[in-house]
Design an enzyme around this catalytic site. Structure first.
Site, mmCIF file in Angstrom:
data_model
loop_
_atom_site.group_PDB
_atom_site.id
_atom_site.type_symbol
_atom_site.label_atom_id
_atom_site.label_comp_id
_atom_site.label_asym_id
_atom_site.label_seq_id
_atom_site.Cartn_x
_atom_site.Cartn_y
_atom_site.Cartn_z
ATOM 1 N N THR A 24 -0.110 14.891 44.307
ATOM 2 C CA THR A 24 -1.523 15.534 43.944
ATOM 3 C C THR A 24 -0.974 16.684 43.047
ATOM 4 O OG1 THR A 24 -1.333 16.921 45.800
ATOM 5 C CG2 THR A 24 -2.645 15.046 46.003
ATOM 6 N N ASP A 83 10.091 15.288 48.165
ATOM 7 C CA ASP A 83 8.870 15.236 49.004
ATOM 8 C C ASP A 83 9.465 16.158 50.514
ATOM 9 O OD1 ASP A 83 7.453 13.725 51.042
ATOM 10 O OD2 ASP A 83 6.944 12.413 49.680
ATOM 11 N N LYS A 142 -3.630 19.994 59.936
ATOM 12 C CA LYS A 142 -3.382 21.349 59.628
ATOM 13 C C LYS A 142 -3.157 22.195 60.924
ATOM 14 C CE LYS A 142 -2.427 21.701 55.479
ATOM 15 N NZ LYS A 142 -1.624 22.816 54.766
ATOM 16 N N TYR A 160 -7.728 15.470 58.773
ATOM 17 C CA TYR A 160 -6.955 16.464 58.085
ATOM 18 C C TYR A 160 -7.040 17.916 58.877
ATOM 19 C CZ TYR A 160 -6.766 20.072 54.496
ATOM 20 O OH TYR A 160 -6.367 21.330 53.898
ATOM 21 N N ILE A 213 -2.535 26.058 44.631
ATOM 22 C CA ILE A 213 -2.179 27.315 45.340
ATOM 23 C C ILE A 213 -0.823 27.628 45.048
ATOM 24 C CG2 ILE A 213 -2.244 28.540 47.470
ATOM 25 C CD1 ILE A 213 -4.894 26.520 47.944
#
Ligand code: UD1
Length: 322
Positions: A36, A55, A147, A143, A13
């Site tokens: 990733t 990072d 988020k 997860y 994205i």
């Protein structure tokens, strides 16, 4: 001219947002740690993207990176429900601590607005469909919790420090550049590449679970419009970003069979831990507040995505043969 920072710029994205910003002629800075993200995703921007390998857990680094930035698209995260089930600490580090670092750095640098990649997983398995923003969250997986925590930090930084933030709850985004080579890859990237290779895809559960699969171009549009909208309409708020329809995995597999010309069937395996059964968004608020107008249908998105993976595979073939 405005300067934009995209975190996770080498991801699916993030690189898609950077691509559009650069096409529009903006200054774009990007960070990624390549856990990733992929170098191939930013290779075409070489020389045009101000890239730093970093990072988001490095607060001092983020403070340096945010200097002189007007707007931040915060896409860096460790995505995937099963990854977080296996290793909740790493998901928390990137998705919660990393997000907090971005907010602190953006606040201190006087950034005008932060747009955040939130997730539909926050709704969990509540039965009411479609999901509306005023429904209570009910996260299931680590997860989803991470988020959602990021979303709360976004809202808090607007309320407490006046930093303009917008959270976009993405619903199962798919399209070109989505990684297909990890056990944690999104289902469409996995299925399309397996089927193009003539291999068998496995559906977890009975395949009757459904998702509001959202093509990447619609998500890029949402980000740019949310970034440019008046503060009164969006600041401190959260919006669903989706197509507003849903398809079961069985329907999706059948649609892919047709597009790809695949003759086999899917295998069926056990249901995945932490999985949500059905997911579909109401996108009225995003339409109303910042003119979100998803133009690419599910079918058109599948066609474009299959075409892209096909090209990638034909380009890769000669190298493998040699
Ligand atoms: C969830 C979020 C999504 C978020 C994503 C990040 C929901 C509803 N959606 O996606 O907003 O962006 O995490 O990773 O919570 N499946 C198979 N076979 C496979 C792989 C997956 O059947 O080989 C199934 C899964 O069990 C699931 C569906 O396909 O039912 C979609 O899985 P996936 O693509 O991993 O995304 P979600 O977990 O739905």
């Amino acid at each position: 001219m405005a300067t934009y920072l995209v975190t996770g710029v080498a991801g699916f994205i993030g690189s898609s947002i950077a691509h559009e910003l650069l096409r529009q002629g903006h200054n774009v800075r990007g960070v990624d740690n390549f856990i990733t993200g992929k170098k191939e995703n930013i290779a075409e921007f070489a020389g045009r993207l101000d890239f730093l390998e970093m990072d988001i857990c490095d607060l001092a680094g983020m403070q340096r990176v945010c200097r002189g930035v007007d707007y931040v698209f915060h896409e860096a995260a460790l995505a995937s429900v099963p990854r977080s089930v296996k290793d909740p600490i790493s998901s928390n580090d990137s998705n919660v601590t990393g997000t907090l670092n971005i907010l602190v750095a953006a606040r201190d640098a006087g950034v005008k607005r932060v747009v955040y990649a939130a997730s539909s997983s926050a709704y969990g398995d509540t039965p009411t469909l479609p999901k509306r923003e005023d429904m209570l969250p009910n996260p299931i997986s680590p997860y989803a919790v991470s988020k959602l925590a990021g979303e709360h930090y976004m809202a808090s930084f607007y309320r407490v420090y006046g930093l303009e933030t917008v959270s976009l709850r993405y619903f199962n985004v798919f399209g070109p550049r989505q990684a297909a080579d990890s056990p944690y890859s999104g289902v469409l990237a996995k299925f399309i590449t397996l089927m193009l290779e003539g291999r068998q895809a496995t559906i977890f559960g009975d395949g009757e679970q459904s998702r509001d699969f959202t093509y990447i171009d619609n998500v890029v549009q949402a980000n740019l419009r949310a970034c440019g909208a008046p503060a009164a309409a969006v600041a401190g708020r959260m919006f669903n970003i989706a197509l507003g329809t849903r398809f079961t995995l069985n329907q999706t597999f059948a649609a892919l069979k047709k597009i790809i010309g695949y003759n086999g069937n899917a295998a069926y395996g056990p249901e995945r831990e932490g999985d949500v059964k059905h997911s579909q968004a109401d996108i009225t608020e995003a339409r109303r507040q910042f003119g979100f107008d998803p133009k690419v249908s599910f079918e058109e998105g599948l066609d474009k995505t299959v075409a892209w993976y096909r090209t990638q595979m034909t380009q890769a073939e000669p190298a493998t043969v040699r």
